[in-house]
Design an enzyme around this catalytic site. Structure first.
Site, PDB file in Angstrom:
ATOM      1  CB  SER A 102      -3.158   4.915  -4.751  1.00  0.00           C
ATOM      2  OG  SER A 102      -2.088   4.212  -4.144  1.00  0.00           O
TER       3      SER A 102
ATOM      4  CE1 TYR B 279       1.912  -0.130   0.791  1.00  0.00           C
ATOM      5  CE2 TYR B 279       1.142  -1.962  -0.546  1.00  0.00           C
ATOM      6  CZ  TYR B 279       2.175  -1.264   0.050  1.00  0.00           C
ATOM      7  OH  TYR B 279       3.469  -1.700  -0.104  1.00  0.00           O
ATOM      8  CG  HIS B 280      -0.115   2.074  -6.123  1.00  0.00           C
ATOM      9  ND1 HIS B 280       0.328   1.048  -6.927  1.00  0.00           N
ATOM     10  CD2 HIS B 280      -0.677   2.998  -6.955  1.00  0.00           C
ATOM     11  CE1 HIS B 280       0.054   1.344  -8.191  1.00  0.00           C
ATOM     12  NE2 HIS B 280      -0.561   2.513  -8.232  1.00  0.00           N
ATOM     13  N   GLY B 281      -0.098  -1.463  -4.622  1.00  0.00           N
ATOM     14  CA  GLY B 281       0.743  -2.634  -4.844  1.00  0.00           C
ATOM     15  C   GLY B 281       1.610  -2.472  -6.079  1.00  0.00           C
TER      16      GLY B 281
ATOM     17  CD  GLU C 185       2.034   3.286  -0.902  1.00  0.00           C
ATOM     18  OE1 GLU C 185       2.243   4.056   0.058  1.00  0.00           O
ATOM     19  OE2 GLU C 185       0.879   2.967  -1.293  1.00  0.00           O
TER      20      GLU C 185
END
Length: 333
Positions: free
Chosen positions: A162, A95-97, A168
């Site tokens: 990702s 998951y890409h912050g 995202e």
């Protein structure tokens, strides 16, 4: 009295400046590393490819610098490292912050793992940023093509992707919604090579750094047109961060008809849109379940800060400790 009242907006202005400056400091840190690598190469007159062992010292120094930041600021941990096979091919989807410091922690750490070799797929806009090429090459980051990714897996590497990318990072929300925008290349590659997809997610990554919501629709239109994530970011909050690595999802788990002696037959389905879509959906579900299991939803900065204070408030770690199976890595309970 009026002097005291004037102090309030000045204080707010100061803290606002600090909150917007800290994310910039992360990118400045990246540039300092790149400059140091240029000096390192020039001093030692290195022309060897970055895959050569002579570059390992530089990798280890940078990995330990990121781990120092991770330890002090976020009490960083990794749970489930045993789910990544050793010396075997796999695709890890992360998951890409907003500011993916967890990506920097994890990738630099895995680059010096003696039991795994990595290949990292970076968003295309990264390669438009001047000055960072040497840093990305050192840590095996490249744009990636279908053929190059398949070759990496044939070489028993861990392919780190990702799928949401910059979109995202900028346009996800407090519920950590996946924003993949119909990206399915990773599933096609996994089918072609018959390798597992491993979900990974970092707890509180969106609480550490956030996107300013004013004018978000305008920034989104700009991004969709130019593919540049130029949007105000603030944060740097010292929330607890913990990367959770889920169990591998093998193609024959999604397609049981290929489980009994027909494993290689599934490789012929890599161009079948129905198979690709089903594998993408299964991968998305596995990552969403990992997020739901380990993240307070909606995300909350105050709860992230509280977790930081109560869950290992300070533990200094190094790459040597990690791969000696120290307290940084543990199984998911």
């Amino acid at each position: 009295m009026y002097t005291a009242l004037a102090f309030i907006p000045l204080t707010c202005l100061f803290f606002s400046f600090v909150l917007f400056f800290i994310p910039f400091g992360v990118f400045l840190f990246l540039y300092l590393q790149a400059i140091s690598l240029h000096i390192y190469r020039r001093k030692l007159k290195l022309n060897e490819p970055f895959s050569k062992k002579i570059w390992n010292a530089a990798r280890k120094i940078i990995a330990n610098l990121w781990l120092l930041h991770a330890s002090i600021w976020h009490g960083y941990e990794i749970c489930g490292l045993e789910n990544i096979p050793k010396n075997k091919p796999a695709i890890l989807i992360l998951y890409h912050g907003t500011v993916p410091v967890d990506f920097y922690y994890f990738v630099t750490l895995m680059s010096v793992d003696p039991d795994r070799r990595i290949s990292v797929i970076g968003d295309k806009f990264l390669f438009k940023i001047p000055g960072l090429a040497i840093l990305m090459r050192l840590f095996y980051v490249h744009p990636g093509t279908f053929e190059s990714c398949c070759q990496d897996l044939s070489d028993n590497k861990l392919l780190i992707i990702s799928p949401g990318g910059a979109r995202e990072a900028v346009f996800s929300d407090d519920y950590y919604s996946l924003v993949w925008n119909h990206r399915s290349g990773f599933a096609k590659i996994a089918l072609k090579q018959n390798v597992p997809i491993i979900p990974a997610f970092t707890q509180n990554i969106r609480e550490g750094y956030r996107v300013a919501t004013f004018g978000l629709s305008i920034f989104r239109k700009f991004y969709e047109k130019y593919r540049l994530p130029l949007i105000p970011i603030y944060g740097g909050f010292p929330v607890k961060m913990k990367t959770f690595i889920g169990e591998p999802l093998y193609p024959n788990q999604v397609f049981p008809s290929f489980a009994d002696g027909n494993g290689d037959a599934i490789k012929t389905k890599f161009n079948d849109s129905d198979y690709i879509e089903k594998f993408v959906n299964a991968s998305k579900t596995s990552l969403e379940n990992l997020i739901k299991a380990h993240q307070t939803l909606p995300g909350n900065i105050w709860k992230g800060l509280a977790q930081r204070l109560t869950d290992k408030p300070f533990t200094l770690v190094t790459t040597d400790k990690v791969f000696d199976k120290s307290h940084l890595t543990k199984k998911i309970s």
